[in-house]
Design a protein around this motif. Structure first.
Motif, mmCIF file in Angstrom:
data_model
loop_
_atom_site.group_PDB
_atom_site.id
_atom_site.type_symbol
_atom_site.label_atom_id
_atom_site.label_comp_id
_atom_site.label_asym_id
_atom_site.label_seq_id
_atom_site.Cartn_x
_atom_site.Cartn_y
_atom_site.Cartn_z
ATOM 1 N N GLY A 90 0.789 -1.221 0.000
ATOM 2 C CA GLY A 90 0.000 0.000 0.000
ATOM 3 C C GLY A 90 0.819 1.266 0.000
ATOM 4 O O GLY A 90 0.258 2.359 0.110
ATOM 5 N N GLY A 91 2.135 1.144 -0.143
ATOM 6 C CA GLY A 91 2.981 2.332 -0.094
ATOM 7 C C GLY A 91 4.121 2.269 -1.095
ATOM 8 O O GLY A 91 3.955 1.818 -2.221
ATOM 9 N N ILE A 92 5.283 2.725 -0.661
ATOM 10 C CA ILE A 92 6.450 2.865 -1.533
ATOM 11 C C ILE A 92 7.601 2.048 -0.967
ATOM 12 O O ILE A 92 7.876 2.089 0.234
ATOM 13 N N CYS A 93 8.287 1.328 -1.842
ATOM 14 C CA CYS A 93 9.519 0.625 -1.484
ATOM 15 C C CYS A 93 10.665 1.287 -2.244
ATOM 16 O O CYS A 93 10.728 1.227 -3.474
ATOM 17 N N LEU A 94 11.551 1.944 -1.517
ATOM 18 C CA LEU A 94 12.687 2.647 -2.110
ATOM 19 C C LEU A 94 13.880 1.701 -2.178
ATOM 20 O O LEU A 94 14.391 1.242 -1.149
ATOM 21 N N LEU A 95 14.330 1.416 -3.402
ATOM 22 C CA LEU A 95 15.422 0.470 -3.607
ATOM 23 C C LEU A 95 16.783 1.135 -3.623
ATOM 24 O O LEU A 95 17.793 0.486 -3.379
ATOM 25 N N GLY A 96 16.835 2.430 -3.957
ATOM 26 C CA GLY A 96 18.121 3.097 -4.050
ATOM 27 C C GLY A 96 18.818 2.793 -5.365
ATOM 28 O O GLY A 96 18.183 2.512 -6.392
ATOM 29 N N ASP A 97 20.140 2.827 -5.347
ATOM 30 C CA ASP A 97 20.941 2.629 -6.557
ATOM 31 C C ASP A 97 20.951 1.149 -6.927
ATOM 32 O O ASP A 97 21.388 0.298 -6.136
ATOM 33 N N LEU A 98 20.481 0.835 -8.127
ATOM 34 C CA LEU A 98 20.438 -0.559 -8.564
ATOM 35 C C LEU A 98 21.815 -1.130 -8.830
ATOM 36 O O LEU A 98 21.959 -2.348 -8.978
ATOM 37 N N ALA A 99 22.839 -0.289 -8.911
ATOM 38 C CA ALA A 99 24.191 -0.799 -9.132
ATOM 39 C C ALA A 99 24.698 -1.606 -7.943
ATOM 40 O O ALA A 99 25.641 -2.392 -8.084
ATOM 41 N N SER A 100 24.102 -1.440 -6.769
ATOM 42 C CA SER A 100 24.545 -2.164 -5.579
ATOM 43 C C SER A 100 23.901 -3.536 -5.445
ATOM 44 O O SER A 100 24.163 -4.243 -4.471
ATOM 45 N N TYR A 101 23.058 -3.930 -6.410
ATOM 46 C CA TYR A 101 22.361 -5.212 -6.330
ATOM 47 C C TYR A 101 23.035 -6.247 -7.228
ATOM 48 O O TYR A 101 23.478 -5.931 -8.336
ATOM 49 N N ARG A 102 23.050 -7.475 -6.743
ATOM 50 C CA ARG A 102 23.569 -8.566 -7.555
ATOM 51 C C ARG A 102 22.572 -8.922 -8.658
ATOM 52 O O ARG A 102 21.408 -8.510 -8.628
ATOM 53 N N LYS A 103 23.038 -9.729 -9.608
ATOM 54 C CA LYS A 103 22.202 -10.058 -10.752
ATOM 55 C C LYS A 103 20.971 -10.851 -10.343
ATOM 56 O O LYS A 103 19.874 -10.636 -10.877
ATOM 57 N N ASP A 104 21.100 -11.767 -9.377
ATOM 58 C CA ASP A 104 19.935 -12.539 -8.962
ATOM 59 C C ASP A 104 18.879 -11.651 -8.317
ATOM 60 O O ASP A 104 17.672 -11.897 -8.458
ATOM 61 N N LYS A 105 19.310 -10.592 -7.635
ATOM 62 C CA LYS A 105 18.351 -9.665 -7.030
ATOM 63 C C LYS A 105 17.632 -8.845 -8.103
ATOM 64 O O LYS A 105 16.417 -8.638 -8.023
ATOM 65 N N THR A 106 18.363 -8.371 -9.094
ATOM 66 C CA THR A 106 17.717 -7.593 -10.156
ATOM 67 C C THR A 106 16.805 -8.474 -10.998
ATOM 68 O O THR A 106 15.754 -8.009 -11.467
ATOM 69 N N ASP A 107 17.172 -9.738 -11.188
ATOM 70 C CA ASP A 107 16.284 -10.651 -11.913
ATOM 71 C C ASP A 107 14.991 -10.877 -11.140
ATOM 72 O O ASP A 107 13.897 -10.908 -11.724
ATOM 73 N N ALA A 108 15.094 -11.037 -9.823
ATOM 74 C CA ALA A 108 13.892 -11.202 -9.003
ATOM 75 C C ALA A 108 13.040 -9.938 -9.027
ATOM 76 O O ALA A 108 11.798 -10.005 -9.052
ATOM 77 N N LEU A 109 13.702 -8.770 -9.028
ATOM 78 C CA LEU A 109 12.964 -7.509 -9.112
ATOM 79 C C LEU A 109 12.230 -7.395 -10.440
ATOM 80 O O LEU A 109 11.062 -6.991 -10.482
#
Length: 684
Positions: free
Chosen positions: A407-426
């Motif tokens: 019901g709100g906002i999820c702030l992820l920040g800079d996507l460069a700090s995420y591993r590939k498996d995390k960005t794939d899940a996103l």
């Protein structure tokens, strides 16, 4: 004795007046028609303490302060009713009647409200309390013993037959308390043995809940040192699966001390569960009302000024205005917790060469959301799994940042700090709006594996550093004109976001960084000083109340806006397609267009979506598509919504003229490329 009879008479009167007696008779017919015989028959009776007080204050006081004793009174009355009216022939003793009182509510006094920071520590009789909180952890539904029959091992004892020894679950009791070896007959003291074929099983689910105040700690680092303790709720039978992770609930329950030697744990047996939505201040300040009245001549001016001055404590006015407008629109289209079926999402990805400033702007905006969660790159974004610590052996599912931001906002920040498996899940979550969880059956005591799916009902904000080259840079000579390098953000992930906004300083001149440098220096020198006198009239609280009011507005799509959105969608799919790859415009774009138009209507405090609202939606969408896939036949400038600085009335007039020209350009584009556009858009 006379007092006891009077309270039983009050119970009969209450059941008759409230309709509970008719429901009780229907439940008895259901049991009587069933061919199976059971040791215990369970009856749920809804009780309104306020109505009960009017009939018998002593009975109501007993219900609110000694619920086990009050349950015994109701059990006696129900058994007498069954025998008097011959409702169930299979019931022979009062022990076979298992009555569960469901309280509709509790008196609105502090004594009946549970503060998670002040757990009751006494060992006296526990009474019902009400609490509000956020569900953060849940287990799967497992079985527990609802009731069991025991027989005396001495054949000459009357208790060796019949239903004299019945065990039923009581709040706070573990499985070993209800069913175990070692019970003795109360008549002859001989050992008792369970008649297993008469055991009654029920459903059980464990839930971890934290107080609603803990939401204030989720939007980022906080200077306070508070720590919030969670409480374990036991949901049984009809209450199982009545709660969802990430949602707020008001629970009526009975606290209990669970004895698991050598430890004693504290938990709550839920008696009633209701979704709960906290009340937010929903009003429009006098300054915004005056602005709305003075800008009534144009459907674009109010939102322009609101976006231009938004976030002035972080970024100077006039800088990154398109991103500010996109963040405001995303805040307005939040999915409300009381309406989970409103599947309108607006995810924003900002491409910038200065991630620090954009991150500060997003963090400031996150504080204005009804619920904002700042996700840490090392944490869990969706769901995680562990073994339950309460001895059930079931899988414990923990909510990640996305579920906590329901019901709100999820702030992820800079996507460069995420591993590939995390960005794939996103990317998968952005496309399907669900998060999957695999539960291995062997590890958690089940015969088969299980795949669970959890809905994602929040908007995502993220940013990408275009100054950082992509790890796998695909250089191609035939890059489409207008498309930009996504930097560290994979193209597939950027495609999944509703809006991609490029946040560069206008003109790209290093000298234009001067306002931002002056802003930062003045904040460092004079932290409490009002930097922009023109913006002081619109405080952060004013924005918070304005957004809360805008979210509560019910809007309706006008035929003109609907035709423009449909026409642009059809024309864009035609011009942005080829024979090999198909259309680059996803089908979900039409929902994003409608959400944008409705959000701009709400931000402008209107109830009807005008064609001008649809123009704003089209311009934002076209700019985003241009950044992703390059320019199309509809060529618009990069800063179409804010072509000039808004510092006086004349600049607002020039902006209106520019937007009207773009409006005509969009209509010409639709008329030229949309199939069948002539039927609903005239050439003039």
């Amino acid at each position: 004795m006379a007092e006891l009879l009077e309270m039983k008479e009050a119970i009969i009167s209450y059941l008759d007046r409230s309709g509970g007696l008719l429901q009780f008779v229907e439940d008895c017919k259901h049991y009587n028609d069933s061919p199976q015989s059971a040791a215990v028959y369970r009856f749920c009776i809804r009780v309104n303490p306020t109505d009960l007080i009017e009939l018998d204050a002593r009975l109501a006081d007993c219900l609110l302060h000694d619920p086990f004793k009050a349950t015994a009174f109701f059990q006696s009355v129900c058994f007498l009713s069954i025998k008097t009216l011959s409702l169930i022939e299979k019931i022979h003793t009062e022990n076979q009647v298992n009555v569960v009182l469901k309280l509709t509510h509790l008196p609105p006094f502090p004594e009946y409200s549970l503060d998670f920071c002040k757990f009751p520590r006494g060992y006296g009789p526990m009474r019902p309390v009400a609490m509000e909180g956020l569900v953060i952890t849940m287990t799967r539904v497992t079985k527990y013993t609802q009731g069991a029959r025991f027989l005396c091992t001495d054949d000459s004892c009357p208790c060796s037959r019949g239903f004299h020894h019945i065990r039923v679950h009581t709040p706070g009791a573990t499985e070993s308390v209800t069913v175990r070896s070692g019970f003795t007959c109360g008549l002859c003291s001989a050992p008792l043995k369970e008649d297993v074929k008469f055991r009654i099983l029920g459903d059980k689910q464990l839930v971890e809940m934290v107080p609603a105040r803990a939401l204030d700690m989720l939007d980022g680092p906080s200077p306070c040192s508070f720590r919030y303790q969670s409480v374990t709720l036991f949901l049984r039978d009809e209450l199982c699966n009545s709660m969802t992770m990430g949602r707020l609930y008001r629970v009526v329950g009975i606290p209990a001390h669970v004895h698991q030697w050598p430890e004693v744990t504290w938990s709550v047996e839920a008696n009633g569960v209701q979704p709960w939505t906290p009340e937010y201040p929903s009003s429009v300040s006098a300054n915004f009302q005056a602005l709305l009245a003075s800008s009534a001549c144009s459907p674009w001016r109010f939102s322009a000024v609101v976006a231009n001055t938004f976030g002035s404590p972080v970024v100077p006015p006039g800088l990154f205005s398109t991103l500010r407008l996109a963040l405001l629109l995303s805040l307005v289209v939040q999915n409300r917790e009381d309406d989970p079926d409103s599947l309108n999402y607006l995810d924003v990805l900002a491409l910038t060469n200065d991630t620090l400033i954009i991150d500060r702007l997003m963090a400031y905006s996150l504080g204005l959301a009804s619920r904002g969660v700042r996700h840490q790159a090392t944490g869990e974004m969706f769901v995680s799994l562990s073994r339950d610590e309460h001895g059930t052996g079931a899988a414990n599912v923990h909510a990640g940042s996305a579920l906590l931001a329901t019901g709100g906002i999820c702030l992820l920040g800079d996507l460069a700090s995420y591993r590939k498996d995390k960005t794939d899940a996103l990317q998968s979550a952005l496309e399907s709006r669900t998060a999957a969880l695999f539960i291995p059956g062997k590890k958690y005591g089940e015969d088969a594996d299980q795949q669970l799916s959890f809905p994602i009902r929040c908007n995502f904000w993220a940013l990408g550093d275009v100054a950082t080259p992509a790890k796998r840079s695909l250089k191609c000579d035939n890059a489409v004109l207008g498309s930009v390098e996504m930097g560290s953000v994979p193209a597939q992930v950027a495609e999944a976001f509703s809006l991609v906004v490029q946040c560069r300083v206008v003109g790209g001149d290093p000298g234009s960084l001067l306002p931002l440098a002056v802003h930062t220096l003045r904040l460092a020198i004079s932290p409490g000083e009002s930097l922009y006198p023109a913006c002081t009239q619109f405080t952060t609280q004013d924005y918070q109340e304005l957004l809360a009011h805008a979210r509560s507005l019910q809007v309706e799509l006008s035929p003109e806006a609907e035709r423009l959105i449909h026409g642009y969608y059809m024309a864009s799919r035609r011009v942005r397609s080829d024979t090999t790859l198909g259309s680059s415009l996803p089908v979900a774009s039409i929902k994003h267009l409608v959400s944008l138009a409705e959000a701009h209507c709400r931000l402008s405090l209107r109830s009807v979506v005008l064609e001008e609202d649809a123009v704003v939606a089209v311009l934002l969408c076209e700019n985003s598509l241009t950044l992703k896939h390059g320019a199309s036949a509809l060529v618009i400038p990069p800063h179409a919504l804010f072509p000039c600085e808004l510092h006086d009335l004349d600049s607002l007039r020039r902006r209106d003229l520019t937007l009207e020209q773009l409006h005509q350009q969009i209509l010409q584009f639709v008329f030229a490329h949309a199939p069948g556009a002539a039927s609903y858009i005239t050439e003039e």
